[in-house]
Design an enzyme around this catalytic site. Structure first.
Site, PDB file in Angstrom:
ATOM      1  CD  GLU A   1      -2.815  -1.249   2.408  1.00  0.00           C
ATOM      2  OE1 GLU A   1      -2.742  -0.331   3.253  1.00  0.00           O
ATOM      3  OE2 GLU A   1      -3.582  -2.222   2.522  1.00  0.00           O
TER       4      GLU A   1
ATOM      5  CG  ASN B   1      -0.901  -6.983  -1.296  1.00  0.00           C
ATOM      6  OD1 ASN B   1      -1.537  -7.599  -2.145  1.00  0.00           O
ATOM      7  ND2 ASN B   1      -1.376  -6.755  -0.071  1.00  0.00           N
TER       8      ASN B   1
ATOM      9  CD  GLU C   1      -4.830  -7.676   1.915  1.00  0.00           C
ATOM     10  OE1 GLU C   1      -5.701  -6.969   2.462  1.00  0.00           O
ATOM     11  OE2 GLU C   1      -3.620  -7.388   1.947  1.00  0.00           O
TER      12      GLU C   1
ATOM     13  CG  HIS D   1     -10.191  -5.472   0.739  1.00  0.00           C
ATOM     14  ND1 HIS D   1     -10.360  -6.621   1.493  1.00  0.00           N
ATOM     15  CD2 HIS D   1      -8.902  -5.093   0.899  1.00  0.00           C
ATOM     16  CE1 HIS D   1      -9.198  -6.916   2.088  1.00  0.00           C
ATOM     17  NE2 HIS D   1      -8.310  -6.008   1.736  1.00  0.00           N
TER      18      HIS D   1
END
Length: 346
Positions: free
Chosen positions: A168, A209, A273, A245
């Site tokens: 991130e 990621n 995720e 997400h």
């Protein structure tokens, strides 16, 4: 499909592990690319994914493994795990140079005893840093980051098949997140992190990621450009993780196209995720779209859902494949069918 992973030393180790698992089960032969699973082929998520050389994993918390329903569902349905928090910086190095691997080791041991693979998450992140890191500046922060990467990646060398090296680091508009790492170390810190991880664990796949990269947008394009630059200059990067997400009904019109453009750069892509808020057929359809996209991209090596059951999800909108009572939801069936139907795409 690209071997998982592609680097020689760990390939040899994975071959040895696969051979041992086969001998224990009394099976005559097995492909070294297929993850082992305790379930019957094509009737569980992990076994179905393995038929195309992929994995289907879940994020886990070590303190839940003593709950029988949690542990049984995880062991039966999945063939890969990732620690929710146990391998992050605050958990593994609470004091400078003093490492605590007990939480991560518990998860690794539990998974290996069941023939499951382990993803590593995450070596460097702007969040969940221990307090002693947050006030560091300049080379003190740089050295702390590099020493942390070396210590953790060395410890789990050979036990983790892929690392989320950096997590991130970009904003929605494609700019660099102005974290302490960015402000103190400048644009080169991500490259430094990947080079340190490569030196510490050259057998693991090294991943970047992030979230909000579910289609072609400003953020995913900025990451794409970074990966292209890394590949052009020989910076060691092997894969890109798409957190994914979502909420039921989200627009995924460019999701598969986005995965494919990264794959075309010569990196693997992983859905790292996955969770989808909602219920019923709309939730199931969104899960199915994501799964189909991975199955259609040969370099999409696997899917991880961010949790085993709605009971313990970080979200309050029931985003997983098993409900609070560990019952399979409609979304579970849609994912399983997509894995089975797409098995020939690898």
């Amino acid at each position: 499909m690209t071997d998982l992973p592609t680097r020689p030393r760990l390939v040899r180790r994975r071959l040895a592990l696969a051979t041992a698992a086969v001998a224990a089960a009394g099976i005559a032969a097995v492909s070294a690319l297929v993850f082992t699973s305790p379930a019957q082929a094509a009737t569980t998520l992990g076994a179905s994914a393995a038929e195309s050389g992929r994995y289907f994993g879940a994020a886990v918390a070590g303190n839940r493994l003593s709950e029988s329903a949690y542990a049984n569902t995880l062991a039966t349905e999945f063939n890969s795990v990732v620690a929710e928090n146990a391998m992050k910086w605050d958990a593994t190095e609470p004091n400078p140079g003093q490492f605590n691997f007990s939480g991560g080791d518990q998860i690794v041991t539990w998974a290996q005893q069941r023939g499951m693979k382990v993803r590593g998450h995450t070596l460097v992140w702007h969040a969940q840093q221990p307090g002693w890191v947050e006030g560091l500046t300049g080379n003190n922060l740089r050295n702390a980051m590099l020493n942390h990467i070396t210590g953790v990646a060395n410890h789990y060398e050979g036990d983790v098949f892929a690392w989320d090296v950096v997590n991130e680091a970009f904003e929605w508009d494609g700019s660099r997140r102005q974290s302490n790492l960015q402000q103190q170390l400048g644009n080169g810190w991500i490259e430094e992190a990947f080079r340190a991880a490569d030196a510490a664990d050259p057998g693991a796949r090294l991943c970047y990621n992030d979230y909000g990269t579910d289609g072609i947008n400003s953020k995913s394009t900025a990451i794409y450009n970074m990966v292209a630059d890394f590949k052009n200059r020989g910076v060691p990067i092997d894969c890109v993780g798409f957190q994914t997400h979502l909420s039921a009904g989200d627009n995924l019109g460019t999701y598969q196209q986005n995965l494919q453009r990264f794959a075309a750069l010569g990196v693997d892509v992983e859905i790292t995720e996955l969770d989808v808020g909602g219920s019923g057929s709309s939730q199931a359809a969104t899960f199915e779209t994501v799964t189909n996209a991975c199955m259609a991209v040969s370099r999409c090596t696997g899917i991880t859902v961010w949790g085993v059951t709605d009971k313990y999800s970080w979200r309050d909108d029931d985003p997983l494949l098993f409900d609070d009572n560990y019952q399979k939801k409609q979304a579970y069936t849609s994912v399983l069918n997509a894995l089975n139907e797409g098995g020939g795409n690898c």
